[in-house]
Design a protein around this motif. Structure first.
Motif, mmCIF file in Angstrom:
data_model
loop_
_atom_site.group_PDB
_atom_site.id
_atom_site.type_symbol
_atom_site.label_atom_id
_atom_site.label_comp_id
_atom_site.label_asym_id
_atom_site.label_seq_id
_atom_site.Cartn_x
_atom_site.Cartn_y
_atom_site.Cartn_z
ATOM 1 N N GLN A 1 49.941 38.257 52.703
ATOM 2 C CA GLN A 1 51.291 37.013 51.419
ATOM 3 C C GLN A 1 51.752 37.538 50.620
ATOM 4 N N GLY A 2 51.229 38.917 50.112
ATOM 5 C CA GLY A 2 51.642 38.650 48.819
ATOM 6 C C GLY A 2 51.326 39.392 48.114
ATOM 7 N N TYR A 3 49.699 38.352 47.733
ATOM 8 C CA TYR A 3 49.413 38.566 47.111
ATOM 9 C C TYR A 3 48.016 37.832 47.156
ATOM 10 N N PRO B 1 49.965 27.841 42.992
ATOM 11 C CA PRO B 1 49.640 25.856 43.164
ATOM 12 C C PRO B 1 49.161 25.773 43.938
ATOM 13 N N ASP B 2 48.749 26.048 44.959
ATOM 14 C CA ASP B 2 48.463 25.576 46.355
ATOM 15 C C ASP B 2 47.048 25.112 46.155
ATOM 16 N N LEU B 3 46.279 25.208 45.050
ATOM 17 C CA LEU B 3 45.742 25.139 45.372
ATOM 18 C C LEU B 3 45.316 24.147 43.684
ATOM 19 N N ASP C 1 51.461 45.851 38.285
ATOM 20 C CA ASP C 1 51.647 44.817 36.749
ATOM 21 C C ASP C 1 51.249 43.667 38.119
ATOM 22 N N LEU D 1 56.481 36.459 35.028
ATOM 23 C CA LEU D 1 55.124 36.736 35.588
ATOM 24 C C LEU D 1 54.385 37.658 35.318
ATOM 25 N N PHE E 1 52.167 44.174 46.678
ATOM 26 C CA PHE E 1 52.844 44.429 48.076
ATOM 27 C C PHE E 1 51.421 45.129 48.395
ATOM 28 N N ARG F 1 46.415 33.570 41.984
ATOM 29 C CA ARG F 1 47.615 34.677 42.607
ATOM 30 C C ARG F 1 47.026 36.248 41.704
ATOM 31 N N ALA G 1 57.253 36.801 48.901
ATOM 32 C CA ALA G 1 56.603 37.567 48.753
ATOM 33 C C ALA G 1 56.405 38.612 50.709
ATOM 34 N N LEU H 1 48.471 43.084 52.927
ATOM 35 C CA LEU H 1 47.526 41.967 52.780
ATOM 36 C C LEU H 1 48.880 41.259 53.045
ATOM 37 N N ARG I 1 50.784 40.426 38.038
ATOM 38 C CA ARG I 1 51.856 38.778 37.182
ATOM 39 C C ARG I 1 50.796 37.532 37.958
ATOM 40 N N TYR I 2 49.065 37.703 37.742
ATOM 41 C CA TYR I 2 48.732 36.920 38.149
ATOM 42 C C TYR I 2 49.325 35.302 37.684
ATOM 43 N N PHE I 3 49.174 34.713 38.347
ATOM 44 C CA PHE I 3 48.385 33.016 37.529
ATOM 45 C C PHE I 3 48.110 32.385 38.454
ATOM 46 N N PRO I 4 47.928 30.851 38.246
ATOM 47 C CA PRO I 4 47.505 29.806 39.069
ATOM 48 C C PRO I 4 47.897 29.883 39.937
ATOM 49 N N ASN J 1 49.266 39.808 42.398
ATOM 50 C CA ASN J 1 50.385 39.907 42.970
ATOM 51 C C ASN J 1 50.798 41.089 43.723
#
Lengths: 492, 484
Positions: free
Chosen positions: A106-108, A293-295, A286, B362, A100, A96, B319, A104, A288-291, A98
């Protein structure tokens, strides 16, 4: 400042007040995956629909909605990766990104960050100074955002989510490009490969292909890269070239003025033909990439890659090789004929039934002239491949002369008429009957006895005059080869 | 006449089938009870009119094929229910009416149940006392000053006070098991992937799981069976056959090996918790189980790891509540100001705290130190369990380090609040199934639960072990209906 350009040798350097500079360019191309539905939802991706009519609950990020990967998009990106001679990563991860923004939901954005689906590959460019290999850093899958529309209302912004969630391939080049021409060649080649593969329609007007352009400059001879600026979201090759030219000069001016370049994101203003700062490095998001979790991590079976590889169509580079080797075409002809999928298809359709070299000549010469004049793409050619093929066959079998062929070609353009019909109707069939030709030759000789003696006394240049006369009498239909032979015999 | 609200779920289904009473009678009994129990504040939205119509339709059609035929059920307000307000306990979704039905609730309805109402919970399921709900805190029927636990506090309170025959909660770090323990009810968190997350307002996607909350273990087996399914719409849902938990339910647990992890003997734990735990060991021994001491060495890192992973995911999951598409929207001069005002007004303090924590862990420069490290801890915790499960079939621990605490006691002390999840959180991190079964009372006569943790997709094993405990503990609900 002067741009120095030499056709035969790479020479795109920019002469500043003090130094000669080299321009370093890297491209991040966003290519829309050719797919009926979106990357994580079943909504349609069709272009031009009414706003917000192709939006699912997933695309608009309703509570509790979850993404499910579209397997077809995965296969399309594997296909593209293979077309770029790239490594396919059997394990990749969706992350993701992230931030705003109103378009967009989802916000990501779901993208791939550290583990993309496709790794390093390459693209070969045919430049006037030889072929050049440009490295591909990676290709990853990601979602497109929606569209904010600011000019419909003075107070409000409207959002259209039709694009939200559409699958994009981000294809990142290494910083291997050195001139606007190389950038143009790169984008065209990349687009061509994807069109051959049917993985992206490459339609820049509809936004299916756009690029972020990274530009830096360094003194000729220097090995280190300078600070780069990223020009966001440029949607035509021409604008990319203009943006690079402007940006390179801007950077050189600064450096020669003993100022530094700020690493920043810039926008290209197509009206003013200049780049403008969008945000500096300090203001950079920034993400704030992270894997996600929904996939789950994307696992690809080796077998799938092998199957896709086996069914890959012939790509421009291989086709070009084959045309040169098997069809005896020149590098120049072959390069042009494979440059677009449609052109190569047309050519291959034509040569099914006629001489290949002749076909290449007619297509790259006369046919392209017509298409250029009428501003048509080859798929809209007024002359069908079948008819052009018939015409060329009539030349090689001696039914019509090359000269008559030009006339027939001209006439074929209206209504795509069968050349046989034209030749028959207009009586343009080449005269190849030696007796009839002998009669004409005899006639010409008798009428020009003075020229005959001049010729015989050494003025051999007059041969052409006799040929011309015979052609004239025959109404241009006489077989020139036969006329030559008969004349030579008679004038001995 | 018997009080239909005091009958177990299994008996209600049987009674309706045997025509001992009608679905309408059952439904009206619960509605009447709820109307007399507003003080508990366990419902956010009631669906009474529709429930009565549904029960009448049921009584006419008499289709007894479903597992839950003719039963009205209230569910946690985290499940999206079609055309019925779904708030997640938050102001930001105060006016949100989904156009879709979550897979788990759809499964309930396809088994013949219908919706009675939406139950209060901590805002976005963030809390252990049901004090963070925008709709006010819920009261534990065991005492007018007591919290019911959280985040499925409304579910637990409604169940314990007989306002719904059973209910569905969600559990991210203990949100089903802790309130079950606080209210003397049974709560089960299934294996991650057993139940679909589709249509559940997300808190922390890699930890969230829906599960049954019931009056007894038999009901729990039945309800788990009804809600479990593989769902292609949830990529993390797992395609494993759903067992017939009810039919296979037995207290014959002879020979099962039970691990007792020494790391769960935490500092300052009240004696009565330890005593309860020992009693649990005795019950299981008595039923023929073999008890083994085990070690789960990374347990102490579970809580800090959880409070990094869960807020990180939450900060991203939340978000989407930006005022643009649905839910609460505040005014603002421009987009940024609208965002700021919407989220400032729409979210409560605990949610804001977790979004801040999650955003922080994060951020670039901190990601490796926090998020990545927490993920590593998570792997170690999972490995602890995996290794233990080579030798044992299940783990027995207390559900909570204390019984229900007083409203307001921990509200301003997040650390002490978070410590409440110390026994439940490791299970979510490892993705395992776990159940809390009431096993006794403390000195204040408040219920205490024991937790059984099973191997992935071995829900049957922990259900059977719980049944053995239930039979031996002889736990009796001792609620005086003081609020009526």
């Amino acid at each position: 400042m002067v741009e120095i350009m030499d056709q035969k040798k790479f020479n795109y350097y920019i002469q500043g007040e003090k130094n000669k500079w080299e321009v370093i360019i890297g491209l991040e191309v966003h290519a829309q995956v050719l797919s009926k539905s979106k990357l994580f939802s079943s909504s349609s991706t069709k272009f031009g629909a009414d706003p917000n009519t192709q939006v699912s609950l997933v695309d608009s990020a309703f509570p509790g909605m979850l993404p499910v990967i579209n397997q077809y998009c995965v296969e399309q990106s594997i296909k593209t990766g293979l077309g770029l001679k790239a490594k396919i990563n059997l394990h990749s991860v969706f992350d993701r990104k992230n931030y705003f923004y109103a378009d967009l939901p989802q916000g990501y954005q779901i993208s791939q960050y550290k583990n993309p689906i496709v790794g390093e590959g390459k693209i070969i460019l045919d430049m006037p100074y030889g072929s050049k290999t440009v490295g591909i850093e990676r290709l990853h899958l990601e979602q497109d955002a929606g569209k904010s529309i600011h000019d419909l209302d003075p107070e409000n912004t409207y959002v259209d989510l039709n694009r939200s969630g559409v699958a994009l391939m981000e294809i990142v080049s290494k910083p291997d490009l050195r001139s606007p021409d190389e950038v143009s060649a790169y984008v065209k080649k990349l687009r061509s490969i994807m069109r051959y593969l049917n993985t992206c329609d490459g339609n820049m007007q509809e936004g299916s292909l756009r690029a972020d352009v990274n530009v830096s400059v360094r003194k000729v001879g220097s090995k280190e890269f300078g600070t780069r600026c990223e020009i966001k979201n440029v949607n035509s090759i021409k604008f990319m070239q203009m943006a690079i030219q402007y940006e390179a000069k801007r950077q050189i001016d600064l450096l020669e003025d003993n100022k530094t370049i700020d690493q920043e994101t810039r926008l290209f203003d197509t009206k003013k033909n200049e780049t403008r700062s969008m945000r500096s490095k300090e203001d950079a998001h920034d993400y704030r990439y992270f894997p996600d979790p929904d996939l789950l991590p994307l696992k690809i079976e080796k077998k799938l890659v092998d199957t896709i590889k086996k069914n890959l169509p012939e790509l421009p580079d291989e086709k070009k090789e084959r045309f040169i080797k098997e069809h005896n075409l020149s590098l120049y002809e072959a390069t042009i004929l494979v440059s677009e999928k449609e052109i190569s298809h047309y050519y291959e359709e034509v040569v099914k039934n006629c001489d290949k070299k002749l076909a290449a000549n007619w297509i790259t010469g006369d046919l392209f002239a017509v298409l250029n004049k009428k501003n048509l793409s080859i798929s809209k050619s007024p002359i069908s491949a079948t008819n052009l093929s018939s015409m060329i066959k009539m030349i090689s079998t001696g039914k019509i002369s090359g000269k008559i062929a030009k006339e027939v070609f001209e006439k074929m353009q209206s209504n795509n008429v069968d050349p046989h019909e034209i030749v028959e109707k207009e009586g343009l069939l080449q005269q190849s009957d030696p007796k009839a030709l002998e009669k004409i030759v005899q006639e010409v000789i008798s009428k020009n006895l003075d020229k005959v003696s001049e010729y015989k006394s050494g003025k051999i240049k007059l041969f052409g005059f006799f040929v011309g006369q015979v052609m004239k009498v025959s109404g241009g239909k006489a077989n020139p080869q036969l006329v030559n032979n008969i004349l030579k015999e008679k004038l001995k | 006449m018997i009080d239909l609200t005091k009958i177990s779920l299994c008996d209600l289904v049987k009674g309706i089938k045997k025509k001992d009473f009608t679905s309408e009678e059952v439904t009206k009994s619960f509605i009447d009870n709820e109307k007399k129990s507003k003080k508990l504040n366990s419902f956010i939205t009631t669906n009474f009119d529709e429930a009565i119509i549904k029960s009448q339709t049921f009584d006419k059609k008499k289709n007894y094929s479903g597992l839950l035929a003719g039963v009205p059920l209230a569910v946690k307000d985290l499940f999206c229910t079609k055309n019925i307000k779904t708030t997640a306990g938050s102001k930001i979704l105060n006016n949100f009416f989904p156009t879709y039905e979550s897979t788990v609730t759809a499964n309930l309805w396809s088994e013949g149940a219908f919706l009675l109402g939406k139950l209060n919970c901590d805002e976005f399921a963030m809390g252990s006392s049901n004090e963070t709900s925008f709709f006010g805190n819920v009261i534990n029927p065991y005492g007018d000053k007591l919290v019911p636990g959280g985040s499925s506090g409304g579910s637990a309170a409604a169940l314990a006070s007989n306002l719904t025959p059973a209910t569905i909660g969600t559990d991210t770090g203990g949100s089903i098991r802790q309130p079950a323990s606080f209210t003397g009810t049974v709560g089960l968190k299934p294996t991650y992937g057993r139940c679909s997350r589709w249509g559940i307002v997300a808190f922390a996607s890699s930890l969230d799981q829906a599960g049954p909350m019931t009056q007894n273990v038999e009901d729990c087996a039945l309800l788990l069976q009804a809600i479990s399914s593989y769902d292609p719409k949830d990529s993390t849902s797992v395609n494993v056959k759903v067992d017939n938990y009810s039919e296979n339910l037995t207290d014959n647990i002879k020979g099962l090996k039970i691990g007792i992890p020494k790391e769960y003997r935490v500092e300052n734990m009240p004696d009565e918790i330890d005593i309860l735990w020992k009693k649990g060991v005795e019950y299981l021994k008595d039923a023929g189980a073999i008890i083994k001491d085990i070690t789960l060495p990374h347990t102490m890192y579970a809580l800090p790891a959880y409070y990094i992973v869960a807020p990180a995911e939450a900060s991203s999951n939340l978000a989407r509540y930006d005022g643009v598409k649905y839910g609460h929207r505040a005014k603002g001069k421009n987009l940024i100001e609208m965002y700021e005002n919407t989220r400032s007004e729409g979210f409560g303090d605990e949610v804001k705290r977790r979004i801040l924590i999650g955003t922080y862990v994060l951020s670039s420069g901190y990601y490796d130190a926090y998020y990545i490290k927490a993920q590593k801890v998570r792997q170690l915790i999972k490995k602890d369990f995996d290794e233990s499960f080579n030798e044992i079939d299940a783990v027995l621990t207390p559900s909570t380090p204390s019984s229900a605490f007083k409203v307001g006691d921990k509200k301003d002390d997040p650390i002490s609040m978070y410590l409440n999840d110390v026994f439940t959180v490791p299970v979510n991190l490892a993705g395992l199934p776990a159940i809390s079964v009431p096993a006794g009372l403390d000195k204040k006569n408040l219920p205490l639960g024991l937790q059984l943790i099973g191997k992935p997709f071995q829900e049957q094993t922990i259900l059977n072990l719980s049944l053995a405990i239930q039979k031996r503990a002889g736990f009796k609900k001792s609620i005086k209906e003081w609020w009526k």
